[in-house]
Design an enzyme around this catalytic site. Structure first.
Site, PDB file in Angstrom:
ATOM      1  N   GLY A  61       0.790  -1.402  -0.058  1.00 60.38           N
ATOM      2  CA  GLY A  61      -0.190  -0.092   0.073  1.00 60.38           C
ATOM      3  C   GLY A  61       0.922   1.444   0.010  1.00 60.38           C
ATOM      4  O   GLY A  61       0.397   2.347   0.656  1.00 60.38           O
ATOM      5  N   SER A  62       2.049   1.099  -0.528  1.00 64.87           N
ATOM      6  CA  SER A  62       2.825   2.459  -0.587  1.00 64.87           C
ATOM      7  C   SER A  62       1.919   3.621  -1.518  1.00 64.87           C
ATOM      8  O   SER A  62       2.012   4.763  -1.001  1.00 64.87           O
ATOM      9  CB  SER A  62       4.188   2.246  -1.151  1.00 64.87           C
ATOM     10  OG  SER A  62       4.242   1.878  -2.506  1.00 64.87           O
TER      11      SER A  62
ATOM     12  N   MET B 236      -5.217  -6.379  -6.638  1.00 64.55           N
ATOM     13  CA  MET B 236      -4.649  -7.469  -7.704  1.00 64.55           C
ATOM     14  C   MET B 236      -6.014  -8.290  -8.076  1.00 64.55           C
ATOM     15  O   MET B 236      -5.678  -9.633  -8.306  1.00 64.55           O
ATOM     16  CB  MET B 236      -3.506  -8.150  -7.034  1.00 64.55           C
ATOM     17  CG  MET B 236      -2.374  -7.327  -6.809  1.00 64.55           C
ATOM     18  SD  MET B 236      -1.604  -6.646  -8.084  1.00 64.55           S
ATOM     19  CE  MET B 236      -0.880  -7.709  -8.945  1.00 64.55           C
TER      20      MET B 236
ATOM     21  N   LEU C  50     -11.724  -6.613 -12.041  1.00 61.73           N
ATOM     22  CA  LEU C  50     -13.092  -6.456 -12.101  1.00 61.73           C
ATOM     23  C   LEU C  50     -13.805  -6.583 -13.112  1.00 61.73           C
ATOM     24  O   LEU C  50     -13.280  -6.269 -14.241  1.00 61.73           O
ATOM     25  CB  LEU C  50     -13.174  -4.731 -11.526  1.00 61.73           C
ATOM     26  CG  LEU C  50     -12.351  -4.696 -10.023  1.00 61.73           C
ATOM     27  CD1 LEU C  50     -12.257  -3.199 -10.002  1.00 61.73           C
ATOM     28  CD2 LEU C  50     -13.569  -5.176  -8.844  1.00 61.73           C
TER      29      LEU C  50
ATOM     30  N   HIS D 231      -0.880   2.128 -12.994  1.00 61.33           N
ATOM     31  CA  HIS D 231      -0.196   0.997 -13.487  1.00 61.33           C
ATOM     32  C   HIS D 231       1.114   1.250 -13.957  1.00 61.33           C
ATOM     33  O   HIS D 231       1.377   2.350 -14.516  1.00 61.33           O
ATOM     34  CB  HIS D 231      -0.986   0.722 -15.161  1.00 61.33           C
ATOM     35  CG  HIS D 231      -0.602  -0.635 -15.620  1.00 61.33           C
ATOM     36  ND1 HIS D 231      -0.702  -1.822 -15.173  1.00 61.33           N
ATOM     37  CD2 HIS D 231       0.144  -0.836 -16.618  1.00 61.33           C
ATOM     38  CE1 HIS D 231      -0.210  -2.868 -15.721  1.00 61.33           C
ATOM     39  NE2 HIS D 231       0.514  -2.202 -16.660  1.00 61.33           N
TER      40      HIS D 231
ATOM     41  N   GLU E 167       5.428   6.732  -9.159  1.00 58.99           N
ATOM     42  CA  GLU E 167       4.054   6.466  -8.893  1.00 58.99           C
ATOM     43  C   GLU E 167       3.472   7.397  -7.819  1.00 58.99           C
ATOM     44  O   GLU E 167       2.340   7.883  -7.697  1.00 58.99           O
ATOM     45  CB  GLU E 167       3.873   4.977  -8.640  1.00 58.99           C
ATOM     46  CG  GLU E 167       3.867   4.027  -9.632  1.00 58.99           C
ATOM     47  CD  GLU E 167       3.784   2.565  -9.370  1.00 58.99           C
ATOM     48  OE1 GLU E 167       2.823   2.148  -8.812  1.00 58.99           O
ATOM     49  OE2 GLU E 167       4.519   1.825  -9.843  1.00 58.99           O
TER      50      GLU E 167
HETATM   51  C1  GRF Z   1       2.664  -0.678  -7.907  1.00 67.58           C
HETATM   52  O1  GRF Z   1       3.465  -0.813  -8.787  1.00 67.58           O
HETATM   53  C2  GRF Z   1       1.205  -0.425  -8.540  1.00 67.58           C
HETATM   54  O2  GRF Z   1       1.393   0.340  -9.637  1.00 67.58           O
HETATM   55  C3  GRF Z   1       0.807  -1.746  -8.970  1.00 67.58           C
HETATM   56  O3  GRF Z   1       1.095  -2.548  -7.903  1.00 67.58           O
HETATM   57  C4  GRF Z   1       2.060  -2.012  -7.105  1.00 67.58           C
HETATM   58  C5  GRF Z   1       1.523  -1.619  -5.924  1.00 67.58           C
HETATM   59  O4  GRF Z   1       2.391  -1.297  -4.913  1.00 67.58           O
HETATM   60  N1  GRF Z   1      -0.445  -1.972  -9.707  1.00 67.58           N
HETATM   61  P1  GRF Z   1       1.775  -0.599  -3.484  1.00 67.58           P
HETATM   62  O5  GRF Z   1       1.053  -1.455  -2.745  1.00 67.58           O
HETATM   63  O6  GRF Z   1       1.200   0.580  -3.739  1.00 67.58           O
HETATM   64  O7  GRF Z   1       3.085  -0.389  -2.782  1.00 67.58           O
END
Ligand code: GRF
Length: 198
Positions: A13-14, A91, A94, A110, A175
């Site tokens: 969940g970063s 993950m 839907l 993504h 991100e």
């Molecule tokens: C991220 O790279 C996101 O883009 C992908 O899964 C990863 C999740 O990382 N869909 P986090 O749980 O937000 O740390």
């Protein structure tokens, strides 16, 4: 009116943290619930520590029945009355029924420069193709996987020594900049794509 945001995740969940930490002050939205399909997701523990409501909807009892899983998601969301759903490392795929219900109100991050590399293993695929540029995309969620109108992209230059792991770490930093910036705009009704350079 302040927008109410639900954040869906499956792991650490970063990205969720980056979104939550940005939703203060004059931000047009606030987090109202963090939802996971995995009880042990690190992001759930962190959200609880922050005093944010959490929900866990385990997908496993619904094996083979996505509509039933999604009905459970909707039931879990209902008391929190979100306006926007942010997928942040959620993950599970839907169905069109759920994405249609949230059309124009659900966004995702993504780890690739869409439309390249939908699905998994994006960093290894970018390396295999010898791409000079890589990055991440925030987009509206539609029925097709990792598709939908693009709200923002952040890109970086692939270094000769990069591995899938180093690229993943560098893209993840991007991100954390891109997703909060896009949510701020999206919650304020601004859907013009935001382009960031890493
Ligand atoms: C991220 O790279 C996101 O883009 C992908 O899964 C990863 C999740 O990382 N869909 P986090 O749980 O937000 O740390």
């Amino acid at each position: 009116m302040t927008k109410r945001v639900a954040i869906f995740l499956s792991g650490g969940g970063s990205n969720m943290r980056a979104l939550v930490e940005d939703m203060t002050g004059d931000h047009p939205a606030r987090p109202v619930v963090v939802l996971s399909n995995k009880a042990e997701a690190g992001g759930i523990a962190w959200a609880r520590e922050q005093g944010i409501a959490t929900e866990v909807v385990d997908h496993r009892p619904f094996k083979g029945d996505r509509p039933a899983f999604e009905a459970a998601l909707s039931d879990a969301l209902a008391p929190h009355a979100p306006d926007i759903i942010c997928l942040a490392g959620f993950m599970r795929q839907l169905t069109g029924s759920f994405t249609d219900q949230w059309a124009g109100r659900m966004i995702n991050i993504h780890p690739s420069l869409l439309p390249k590399y939908k699905g998994l293993h994006t960093h290894a695929r970018a390396l295999d193709e010898g791409d000079a540029l890589h990055g991440c995309t925030v987009h509206e969620v539609t029925a097709a996987l990792d598709d939908g109108p693009i709200l923002g992209q952040a890109q970086l230059t692939v270094d000769p020594g990069d591995t899938a792991d180093t690229l993943a770490a560098r893209v993840l930093e991007l991100e954390h900049q891109l997703y909060p910036a896009c949510l701020r705009r999206f919650a304020a009704g601004d859907r013009r794509p935001l382009m960031l350079q890493g």
